[in-house]
Design a protein around this motif. Sequence first.
Motif, PDB file in Angstrom:
ATOM      1  N   PHE A 158       2.660 -30.669 -40.491  1.00  0.00           N
ATOM      2  CA  PHE A 158       1.255 -30.494 -40.860  1.00  0.00           C
ATOM      3  C   PHE A 158       0.425 -30.130 -39.636  1.00  0.00           C
ATOM      4  N   GLN A 159       0.664 -30.816 -38.517  1.00  0.00           N
ATOM      5  CA  GLN A 159      -0.083 -30.535 -37.289  1.00  0.00           C
ATOM      6  C   GLN A 159       0.175 -29.110 -36.789  1.00  0.00           C
ATOM      7  N   ILE A 160       1.426 -28.686 -36.864  1.00  0.00           N
ATOM      8  CA  ILE A 160       1.761 -27.329 -36.419  1.00  0.00           C
ATOM      9  C   ILE A 160       1.054 -26.292 -37.294  1.00  0.00           C
ATOM     10  N   LEU A 161       1.130 -26.478 -38.600  1.00  0.00           N
ATOM     11  CA  LEU A 161       0.503 -25.524 -39.506  1.00  0.00           C
ATOM     12  C   LEU A 161      -1.012 -25.532 -39.333  1.00  0.00           C
ATOM     13  N   GLU A 162      -1.592 -26.702 -39.143  1.00  0.00           N
ATOM     14  CA  GLU A 162      -3.040 -26.782 -38.928  1.00  0.00           C
ATOM     15  C   GLU A 162      -3.443 -25.991 -37.685  1.00  0.00           C
ATOM     16  N   TYR A 163      -2.640 -26.082 -36.644  1.00  0.00           N
ATOM     17  CA  TYR A 163      -2.950 -25.348 -35.417  1.00  0.00           C
ATOM     18  C   TYR A 163      -2.830 -23.839 -35.647  1.00  0.00           C
ATOM     19  N   PHE A 164      -1.776 -23.416 -36.344  1.00  0.00           N
ATOM     20  CA  PHE A 164      -1.628 -21.991 -36.651  1.00  0.00           C
ATOM     21  C   PHE A 164      -2.791 -21.481 -37.496  1.00  0.00           C
ATOM     22  N   LEU A 165      -3.176 -22.240 -38.519  1.00  0.00           N
ATOM     23  CA  LEU A 165      -4.252 -21.797 -39.401  1.00  0.00           C
ATOM     24  C   LEU A 165      -5.604 -21.815 -38.700  1.00  0.00           C
ATOM     25  N   SER A 166      -5.721 -22.610 -37.647  1.00  0.00           N
ATOM     26  CA  SER A 166      -6.953 -22.607 -36.851  1.00  0.00           C
ATOM     27  C   SER A 166      -7.014 -21.402 -35.921  1.00  0.00           C
ATOM     28  N   HIS A 167      -5.857 -20.744 -35.736  1.00  0.00           N
ATOM     29  CA  HIS A 167      -5.784 -19.564 -34.860  1.00  0.00           C
ATOM     30  C   HIS A 167      -4.995 -18.454 -35.563  1.00  0.00           C
ATOM     31  N   PRO A 168      -5.461 -18.011 -36.727  1.00  0.00           N
ATOM     32  CA  PRO A 168      -4.714 -16.995 -37.484  1.00  0.00           C
ATOM     33  C   PRO A 168      -4.654 -15.666 -36.738  1.00  0.00           C
ATOM     34  N   GLU A 169      -3.573 -14.950 -36.973  1.00  0.00           N
ATOM     35  CA  GLU A 169      -3.377 -13.611 -36.391  1.00  0.00           C
ATOM     36  C   GLU A 169      -3.298 -13.653 -34.856  1.00  0.00           C
ATOM     37  N   ARG A 170      -3.046 -14.804 -34.303  1.00  0.00           N
ATOM     38  CA  ARG A 170      -2.991 -14.938 -32.844  1.00  0.00           C
ATOM     39  C   ARG A 170      -1.594 -15.400 -32.436  1.00  0.00           C
ATOM     40  N   VAL A 171      -1.056 -14.829 -31.369  1.00  0.00           N
ATOM     41  CA  VAL A 171       0.247 -15.259 -30.868  1.00  0.00           C
ATOM     42  C   VAL A 171       0.103 -16.641 -30.235  1.00  0.00           C
ATOM     43  N   ILE A 172       0.924 -17.566 -30.690  1.00  0.00           N
ATOM     44  CA  ILE A 172       0.923 -18.945 -30.186  1.00  0.00           C
ATOM     45  C   ILE A 172       2.216 -19.161 -29.407  1.00  0.00           C
ATOM     46  N   THR A 173       2.097 -19.497 -28.141  1.00  0.00           N
ATOM     47  CA  THR A 173       3.287 -19.695 -27.323  1.00  0.00           C
ATOM     48  C   THR A 173       3.864 -21.096 -27.526  1.00  0.00           C
ATOM     49  N   ARG A 174       5.097 -21.288 -27.081  1.00  0.00           N
ATOM     50  CA  ARG A 174       5.720 -22.607 -27.157  1.00  0.00           C
ATOM     51  C   ARG A 174       4.934 -23.624 -26.333  1.00  0.00           C
ATOM     52  N   THR A 175       4.475 -23.199 -25.171  1.00  0.00           N
ATOM     53  CA  THR A 175       3.707 -24.105 -24.315  1.00  0.00           C
ATOM     54  C   THR A 175       2.419 -24.548 -25.003  1.00  0.00           C
ATOM     55  N   MET A 176       1.753 -23.631 -25.687  1.00  0.00           N
ATOM     56  CA  MET A 176       0.532 -23.983 -26.406  1.00  0.00           C
ATOM     57  C   MET A 176       0.825 -25.012 -27.486  1.00  0.00           C
ATOM     58  N   LEU A 177       1.924 -24.841 -28.201  1.00  0.00           N
ATOM     59  CA  LEU A 177       2.293 -25.799 -29.243  1.00  0.00           C
ATOM     60  C   LEU A 177       2.613 -27.162 -28.645  1.00  0.00           C
TER      61      LEU A 177
END
Length: 227
Positions: A158-177
């Motif tokens: 849930f936390q991962i998806l929430e972070y992705f949906l807060s930054h749609p269309e943006r590349v998210i790196t492993r370090t950011m996660l």
Amino acid sequence: MKILLVEDNQEQASYIRQGMAESGHHTDHAEDGHIGLVMALNGEYDLIITDRMMPRTDGLQMLRALRAAGNQTPTLILSALDSVDDRVEGLRGGGDDYLIKPFAFSELLARAEILARRSPVTTQAFQEILQLADLQLNRLNREVSRAAHVIQLNNREFQILEYFLSHPERVITRTMLLEQVWGYNFDPQTNVIDVHIGRLRKKIDLPDSPPLLHTIRGAGYKLSTRP
């Protein structure tokens, strides 16, 4: 929700951190007000939970210094001092709420979640519903669905998806996660990220729906309606 807990009692701190983790929230811990002040001034938190009586710098001294520096992060004071004068002093000293020890964790959690909604970190951009295409996440009741199909996620997913949906269309790196979801740093080459992403992808990318969670080779991941 990202929380800074300032508490010198290790047993109490462990109890709160475990409860917050089980509720899907990340907690950084400072052992006294001096360390807490440094962490609060150098990080972004949705909420500070602080004990009042601590060595070196107590909770009220820390709060006064924070407010003087312009830091307005909502703060919940925990204290065994339970007189009206004590509570008034805590609130006038910069606290937004005051909870007397001992306390029920369910009450602490409820007060924390209410205070966090006022956070300057989250208030401006807070949305109850996050959505991309037919994928929807409800932050308040913690429900996820796609094309009206309810999806069961564990806290980390849930936390991962929430972070992705807060930054749609943006590349998210492993370090950011790692920093934003796990809240600490370790080898970004570890496969813990890939394992969780793989499980999340299987749940949200339904067989009869276009894929939304994409791997960007050499960069990270992206939640997008486009490859």
